[in-house]
Design a protein around this motif. Structure first.
Motif, PDB file in Angstrom:
ATOM      1  N   ARG A 107       0.855  -1.195   0.000  1.00  0.00           N
ATOM      2  CA  ARG A 107       0.000   0.000   0.000  1.00  0.00           C
ATOM      3  C   ARG A 107       0.878   1.227   0.000  1.00  0.00           C
ATOM      4  NH1 ARG A 107      -5.614  -0.581   0.715  1.00  0.00           N
ATOM      5  NH2 ARG A 107      -5.628   1.675   0.415  1.00  0.00           N
ATOM      6  N   GLU A 108       1.147   1.741  -1.191  1.00  0.00           N
ATOM      7  CA  GLU A 108       2.049   2.887  -1.254  1.00  0.00           C
ATOM      8  C   GLU A 108       1.445   4.117  -0.585  1.00  0.00           C
ATOM      9  OE1 GLU A 108       1.131   2.425  -5.811  1.00  0.00           O
ATOM     10  OE2 GLU A 108       2.554   4.048  -5.518  1.00  0.00           O
ATOM     11  N   ASN A 109       0.133   4.323  -0.745  1.00  0.00           N
ATOM     12  CA  ASN A 109      -0.461   5.514  -0.119  1.00  0.00           C
ATOM     13  C   ASN A 109      -0.588   5.371   1.399  1.00  0.00           C
ATOM     14  OD1 ASN A 109      -2.432   3.583  -0.358  1.00  0.00           O
ATOM     15  ND2 ASN A 109      -4.046   4.990  -1.027  1.00  0.00           N
ATOM     16  N   GLY A 110      -0.593   4.138   1.890  1.00  0.00           N
ATOM     17  CA  GLY A 110      -0.626   3.937   3.347  1.00  0.00           C
ATOM     18  C   GLY A 110       0.747   3.648   3.914  1.00  0.00           C
ATOM     19  N   LEU A 111       1.747   3.570   3.054  1.00  0.00           N
ATOM     20  CA  LEU A 111       3.138   3.333   3.463  1.00  0.00           C
ATOM     21  C   LEU A 111       3.316   2.049   4.279  1.00  0.00           C
ATOM     22  CD1 LEU A 111       4.191   6.997   4.389  1.00  0.00           C
ATOM     23  CD2 LEU A 111       4.946   5.700   2.400  1.00  0.00           C
ATOM     24  N   GLY A 186      -0.317  -5.749  17.331  1.00  0.00           N
ATOM     25  CA  GLY A 186      -0.064  -4.502  16.622  1.00  0.00           C
ATOM     26  C   GLY A 186      -1.055  -4.284  15.499  1.00  0.00           C
ATOM     27  N   SER A 187      -0.964  -3.126  14.877  1.00  0.00           N
ATOM     28  CA  SER A 187      -1.837  -2.758  13.763  1.00  0.00           C
ATOM     29  C   SER A 187      -1.117  -1.663  12.979  1.00  0.00           C
ATOM     30  CB  SER A 187      -3.188  -2.277  14.314  1.00  0.00           C
ATOM     31  OG  SER A 187      -4.108  -2.063  13.267  1.00  0.00           O
ATOM     32  N   VAL A 188      -1.715  -1.194  11.887  1.00  0.00           N
ATOM     33  CA  VAL A 188      -1.023  -0.185  11.067  1.00  0.00           C
ATOM     34  C   VAL A 188      -1.215   1.191  11.711  1.00  0.00           C
ATOM     35  CG1 VAL A 188      -0.682   0.726   8.744  1.00  0.00           C
ATOM     36  CG2 VAL A 188      -1.503  -1.597   9.053  1.00  0.00           C
ATOM     37  N   LEU A 189      -0.662   1.372  12.897  1.00  0.00           N
ATOM     38  CA  LEU A 189      -0.903   2.576  13.676  1.00  0.00           C
ATOM     39  C   LEU A 189       0.414   3.282  13.969  1.00  0.00           C
ATOM     40  CD1 LEU A 189      -3.481   1.060  16.178  1.00  0.00           C
ATOM     41  CD2 LEU A 189      -3.953   2.486  14.186  1.00  0.00           C
ATOM     42  N   LYS A 190       0.403   4.604  13.863  1.00  0.00           N
ATOM     43  CA  LYS A 190       1.606   5.373  14.168  1.00  0.00           C
ATOM     44  C   LYS A 190       1.763   5.587  15.665  1.00  0.00           C
ATOM     45  CE  LYS A 190       3.393   8.377  11.779  1.00  0.00           C
ATOM     46  NZ  LYS A 190       4.759   8.410  11.201  1.00  0.00           N
ATOM     47  N   PRO A 221       9.658   7.005   2.345  1.00  0.00           N
ATOM     48  CA  PRO A 221      10.113   7.583   1.081  1.00  0.00           C
ATOM     49  C   PRO A 221      11.595   7.282   0.852  1.00  0.00           C
ATOM     50  CG  PRO A 221       8.800   9.166   2.320  1.00  0.00           C
ATOM     51  CD  PRO A 221       9.070   8.009   3.240  1.00  0.00           C
TER      52      PRO A 221
ATOM     53  N   GLN B 248       3.624  10.524   2.507  1.00  0.00           N
ATOM     54  CA  GLN B 248       4.355   9.867   1.412  1.00  0.00           C
ATOM     55  C   GLN B 248       5.400  10.753   0.766  1.00  0.00           C
ATOM     56  OE1 GLN B 248       2.332   7.698  -1.968  1.00  0.00           O
ATOM     57  NE2 GLN B 248       0.606   8.311  -0.729  1.00  0.00           N
ATOM     58  N   VAL B 347      -6.453   5.402  14.451  1.00  0.00           N
ATOM     59  CA  VAL B 347      -6.747   4.581  13.267  1.00  0.00           C
ATOM     60  C   VAL B 347      -5.584   4.681  12.273  1.00  0.00           C
ATOM     61  CG1 VAL B 347      -9.245   4.897  13.527  1.00  0.00           C
ATOM     62  CG2 VAL B 347      -7.948   6.461  12.058  1.00  0.00           C
ATOM     63  N   PRO B 348      -5.510   3.722  11.336  1.00  0.00           N
ATOM     64  CA  PRO B 348      -4.492   3.836  10.283  1.00  0.00           C
ATOM     65  C   PRO B 348      -4.692   5.119   9.469  1.00  0.00           C
ATOM     66  CG  PRO B 348      -5.449   1.627  10.301  1.00  0.00           C
ATOM     67  CD  PRO B 348      -6.277   2.475  11.224  1.00  0.00           C
ATOM     68  N   LEU B 350      -4.768   5.770   6.376  1.00  0.00           N
ATOM     69  CA  LEU B 350      -5.687   5.688   5.244  1.00  0.00           C
ATOM     70  C   LEU B 350      -7.140   5.654   5.691  1.00  0.00           C
ATOM     71  CD1 LEU B 350      -4.025   3.176   2.768  1.00  0.00           C
ATOM     72  CD2 LEU B 350      -4.121   5.660   2.661  1.00  0.00           C
ATOM     73  N   ASP B 378      -0.667  11.236  12.939  1.00  0.00           N
ATOM     74  CA  ASP B 378      -0.529   9.899  13.498  1.00  0.00           C
ATOM     75  C   ASP B 378      -1.865   9.200  13.731  1.00  0.00           C
ATOM     76  OD1 ASP B 378      -1.075  11.410  15.804  1.00  0.00           O
ATOM     77  OD2 ASP B 378       1.040  11.467  16.358  1.00  0.00           O
ATOM     78  N   GLY B 414      -9.002  -1.295  11.818  1.00  0.00           N
ATOM     79  CA  GLY B 414      -7.615  -1.508  12.216  1.00  0.00           C
ATOM     80  C   GLY B 414      -7.186  -0.573  13.336  1.00  0.00           C
ATOM     81  N   ARG B 416      -7.636   1.356  17.368  1.00  0.00           N
ATOM     82  CA  ARG B 416      -7.647   0.946  18.768  1.00  0.00           C
ATOM     83  C   ARG B 416      -8.299   2.041  19.623  1.00  0.00           C
ATOM     84  NH1 ARG B 416      -6.600  -3.072  16.585  1.00  0.00           N
ATOM     85  NH2 ARG B 416      -4.885  -4.557  16.893  1.00  0.00           N
TER      86      ARG B 416
END
Lengths: 465, 465
Positions: A107-111, A186-190, A221, B248, B347-348, B350, B378, B414, B416
């Protein structure tokens, strides 16, 4: 010590029902080749069966079977480790991750990128690059190692100074727990403040807390500008004094590699590419990367100024020849000695100078030959000790004596046994001896809580109680 | 459920022997003020005694006493949390960290700082800045919160987009374990593959796995160039579409803040600083930082180009007035409603657009007023729900109904429950309801293994079994 049961015909039959008969192998040559790792370290015992599951669900069923029957399970990636992490020291079932080899999403837009654990690291790097992005994990074995193994050992590599080790590249991990449940940590979370950070507990646990089946990795990037410099010193003190200065100087190097005089001389001879001052110099190779040319110019100027401050005798742009020499260091010593052993010590940046000086001086008092290179930007010191023609007893006694000096010294300096290779079965006794007893007890409590029968990758990292 | 014992006169006497009588307090006003946190959340029960130890050794002795006598212990930093993490829900001993308030070392050449857990975060930032360096942890409450609490909750803050949350700023943690042993997890190492990464397990565990007594923090070079931009949008979709594009684009923003129309309008009125389009606009505030002016110019140009691509109606340099409005968001709603509750969803990246859209639309169907701001870079979405004049029963039913919709929706995306505030006692029931049962069971196994009597900060994060 836990007691384990043998793999009987009934167990084999159950395994065949789980994965299909084609994916359960017991041929002697397979058992043998799946019982050692890249270091050639052999198990005291061999695998009794090698299974090639295709899904996390199949691995879950294998773990439940192994729990019921008390059979040890050793998960195995590409087998490129060098500490025996995949060596089945109690026999039992080896679970190969080779068939979990799909990149599921980029997922390029979600990195981020989602991959199964058996994907080669180089394929992940390539998939990211195809989208103009970087997967920053870059172990030297990336052409052959699997991403699951990178997480299991918290592999370092060529870009760790700037980007961190594998654990910094991970959003989430799917794993089969020792008791067979499948879950995702974990999850796609910053950011996240929702309970324990279990993904970081799993990463670096060398397969003793769970079998990693899927990973979600961070992409970043890709910096378009790059400069590689070779900074040459005549004294060790001057060479290592560059490192903390560089880290403070806001150039954020991608890589800072150190080679001692012996490695420089040997690897240059081996590669037949004479580099400046190769007969008698310490090398520091620095990679800088940036997103604009003026920023790269600023970084390069800073590097040159620091090199001068630290007393460099020469500085040149490092081309492919320099990297070839660096890459061939270990290879270059192989023809000097059939047997060797390597250390993977890691120390605080401020201690690099003192540790290199002290340990190289100590190593020189033995009959073995010692070479040193360091991922200096992250404090990771690799000593390569060569047996040469030494009698086995002398070799073993000297290596043991060196370690007996080196390890406590490194721990007193705030360092640890392993910077990027792991403990495996190679260093369990040292782990036991030098880890703070309270910290060690916490690790064992966690292991026992999650793996009550002690069946997942026993004999690694921690000594069984 | 564990059974706890009361704090008797004999216990008080033991505590006085440990810390000195002057540091053991039972005055009713002290018990009360040490039984609530910043959110004003009150304990069902109050502390029975508040102890002010001066060293880790004293805390160790307190924990051993508490284990022997089965008395719950609640560690407490500055009390600036908002989820009841320091509320002594089972009474017992509150251990205040106020006296562990020394910065022990600032090593500019080693890029680290050592401090006791009770040091104010702002003092750590100032100590780093005095050496020309940055401590990148920067919670909004940094003027009053303690660094130990930042680690315990894995606090986020103003620079988390670029530098990560508190857990990314930490080399090592000294802690007193639930059973009273003192140990240090981690070391001043840039990489490590030597056993489990226990420091990351402790960080974010909200004081239920150990009492943090000392921290070793990372320092980084301080970027000298900075640009703050206010990007103004008329539609939510356009505003949030900027975020993944920005991440990105290799500008590595330090901060990306989002304010919905209602917060913009309300906070501008409250601060009396009319900003462009304030009557009817979504705001995105972006901070960029760099080490050279050309690099900053490149980043700023990229930001402007992306703002145009995303359909911004206006873009201006964000001066102190803009930040004042942003900082006063929560304050500005306080006079609208004496009671309110806040969400800390994450959340992620995206999913930000979809989540904000869906949750704001859902919130609009209730009688309470809902405002939204997000640390958008974030993925951290703060909803502020205001009771206004609603009857208590309606208010409670509506908030419960909103959460019943929002939480499963966020988890399916995705996300928390908490991005930076933590679970505390406020969200234990939701944690139980929405966490994957296998993951939850692992957390409980670890908690039970390290705290067999369940005496350290009970009632937080996990429901006792």
């Amino acid at each position: 010590m836990k007691t384990y049961q043998a793999v009987t015909e009934a167990v084999l039959q159950e395994l065949r029902e789980i994965t299909g008969a084609a994916h359960v192998k017991t041929a002697p040559h397979i058992l043998q080749s799946y019982s050692e790792d890249e270091s050639g370290m052999l198990a005291h015992r061999q695998a009794e069966v090698v299974v090639f599951p295709g899904t996390a669900e199949e691995i879950s069923r294998i773990m439940k079977l192994a729990n019921r029957r008390r059979i040890p399970v050793t998960p195995r990636g590409a087998g490129t480790g060098v500490c025996g992490g995949v060596v089945p020291v109690y026999g039992g079932i080896v679970v190969s991750m080779e068939r979990l080899n799909r990149i599921l999403e980029v997922r390029e837009n979600g990195l981020y990128l989602v991959a199964e654990a058996g994907v080669r690291t180089a394929d992940i790097q390539a998939a990211a690059r195809a989208k103009g992005l970087l997967y920053a994990g870059d172990p030297c074995s990336s052409d052959s190692c699997f991403i699951g193994g990178n997480l299991a050992t918290n592999a370092g590599g060529n870009k760790a100074v700037r980007y961190g080790t594998t654990r910094q590249q991970v959003y989430a991990v799917e794993a089969v727990l020792p008791t067979g449940e499948i879950t995702q940590f974990g999850s796609v979370l910053k950011k996240c403040s929702t309970g324990f950070c279990l993904e970081q507990l799993l990463i670096g646990s060398e397969g003793i807390l769970g079998i990693i089946t899927k990973v979600i990795l961070k992409l970043v990037p890709l910096p378009p500008y790059r400069f590689d410099g070779l900074i040459i010193f005549s004294s060790l003190e001057q060479a290592v004094s560059l490192v903390p200065k560089l880290m403070q100087s806001a150039v954020n190097p991608t890589s800072v590699e150190f080679m001692d005089k012996k490695f420089v001389r040997r690897a240059v001879q081996y590669c037949r590419v004479p580099l400046p001052h190769w007969q008698d110099a310490y090398y520091v190779i620095v990679t800088l990367e940036a997103f604009c040319s003026e920023e790269l110019a600023r970084m390069t100027e800073t590097l040159v100024a620091l090199g001068e401050t630290c007393g460099a005798v020469d500085m040149v742009k490092a081309d492919e020849r320099v990297w070839k020499v660096r890459r061939n260091c270990l290879e270059s010593t192989r023809e000097l000695s059939r047997e060797s052993t390597s250390e993977d010590l890691v120390v605080p940046l401020l201690q690099i100078g003192n540790c290199l000086h002290t340990l190289m001086k100590k190593a020189a008092t033995y009959s073995f030959e010692a070479f040193c290179l360091a991922h200096a930007g992250d404090g990771n010191l690799h000593f390569q000790l060569l047996r040469g023609d030494l009698p086995a007893a002398v070799w073993q006694a000297e290596v043991a004596d060196f370690r007996k000096f080196a390890y406590p010294f490194v721990y007193r300096s705030g360092g640890r046994l392993s910077g990027e290779h792991g403990i495996g079965c190679k260093r369990v006794a040292y782990m036991e001896a030098y880890t703070d007893p309270v910290e060690l007890a916490v690790m064992k409590k966690i292991k026992n809580a999650l793996d009550p029968h002690g069946i997942l990758n026993p004999g690694k990292v921690l000594r069984e109680e």
